[in-house]
Enzyme design. Sequence first.
Site, short mmCIF file in Angstrom:
data_model
loop_
_atom_site.label_atom_id
_atom_site.label_comp_id
_atom_site.label_asym_id
_atom_site.label_seq_id
_atom_site.Cartn_x
_atom_site.Cartn_y
_atom_site.Cartn_z
N ASP A 1 46.84 -42.17 33.76
CA ASP A 1 46.57 -41.22 32.68
C ASP A 1 47.44 -41.53 31.47
OD1 ASP A 1 45.57 -38.15 32.06
OD2 ASP A 1 47.57 -38.55 31.25
N TYR B 1 50.49 -41.02 22.92
CA TYR B 1 51.63 -41.55 23.66
C TYR B 1 52.08 -42.90 23.11
CZ TYR B 1 50.22 -38.19 27.33
OH TYR B 1 49.86 -37.07 28.03
N LYS C 1 43.13 -39.79 25.97
CA LYS C 1 42.89 -38.54 25.27
C LYS C 1 42.86 -38.73 23.75
CE LYS C 1 45.94 -36.52 28.75
NZ LYS C 1 46.77 -37.71 28.91
N HIS D 1 42.64 -33.70 23.55
CA HIS D 1 44.02 -33.47 24.01
C HIS D 1 44.46 -32.02 23.86
CE1 HIS D 1 47.99 -35.90 24.55
NE2 HIS D 1 48.03 -34.76 25.22
#
Length: 275
Positions: free
Chosen positions: A47, A52, A77, A110
């Site tokens: 994931d 990120y 996401k 998200h």
Amino acid sequence: MSIPTPTVTLNNGVVMPQLGFGVFQIPDDETATAVTTALECGYRSIDTAAVYGNETGVGRALASSGIPREELFVTTKLWNEDQGYDNALRAFDASLNRLGLDHVDLYLIHWPAPARDKYLDTWHALEKIHAEGRTRAIGVSNFQPAHLQRLMEHSDSVPAVNQIELHPRLQQSELRAFHARHRIVTEAWSPLAQGALLKDRAITTIAERHGMTPAQVILRWHLQLGNVVIPKSVTPERIRENLDVFDFELTDADADAIPALDSGTRTGLDPDSFN
């Protein structure tokens, strides 16, 4: 001998591992090593998210793993600033490029980011991506019941997954019940409350009784609730430990002790106000 990871079946028939590996807050230059370790330990679900900043590292690890693509389950996401129909389509293409893949298994919005009021248009873009076969399933993250209800009333599909903050101090019973009514899988992020529960006396007592670690007890609690869970670590020993949770079960007495820990305390942001 390793015990196979159990799976859940999403509302469109796609099968998803119930325990995966999360890469939140892992720098991109460390991500490939962490994901490689996870894959070597037996994880098959990874994931990540655009925000990120480590989709490239995930992609490097997947490409070098030698594991057939059909054995992997990859989630990423869409970030808030990329919401909106056209923006979402472009952002998805960029994520695929960074991952080095021609499809992902699960693509999530998200956050609802309600003040932006774009998640409906964004969802329609995800429906298009799914119809094109470039993601096997679509879902959301951090959506509250009101967000989910509005989305379902104005679209032709129900999210397969809602990934939410969930741990013994934030058990989200109302939201989980909503998910169950609509066949939405509950996926827990921050499943260990960022480590805040690992010294809790109720948890450590259960761990001592089973000869397991507190983290393993909490992960087992999630699994027995039916949650999908994605613990994160960069320490090889803990990466292995977090996967070693399938050869014991919490008793009814164990499970009865954990609801008392629910204080409604978040470690992360409030979905109703974060935009």
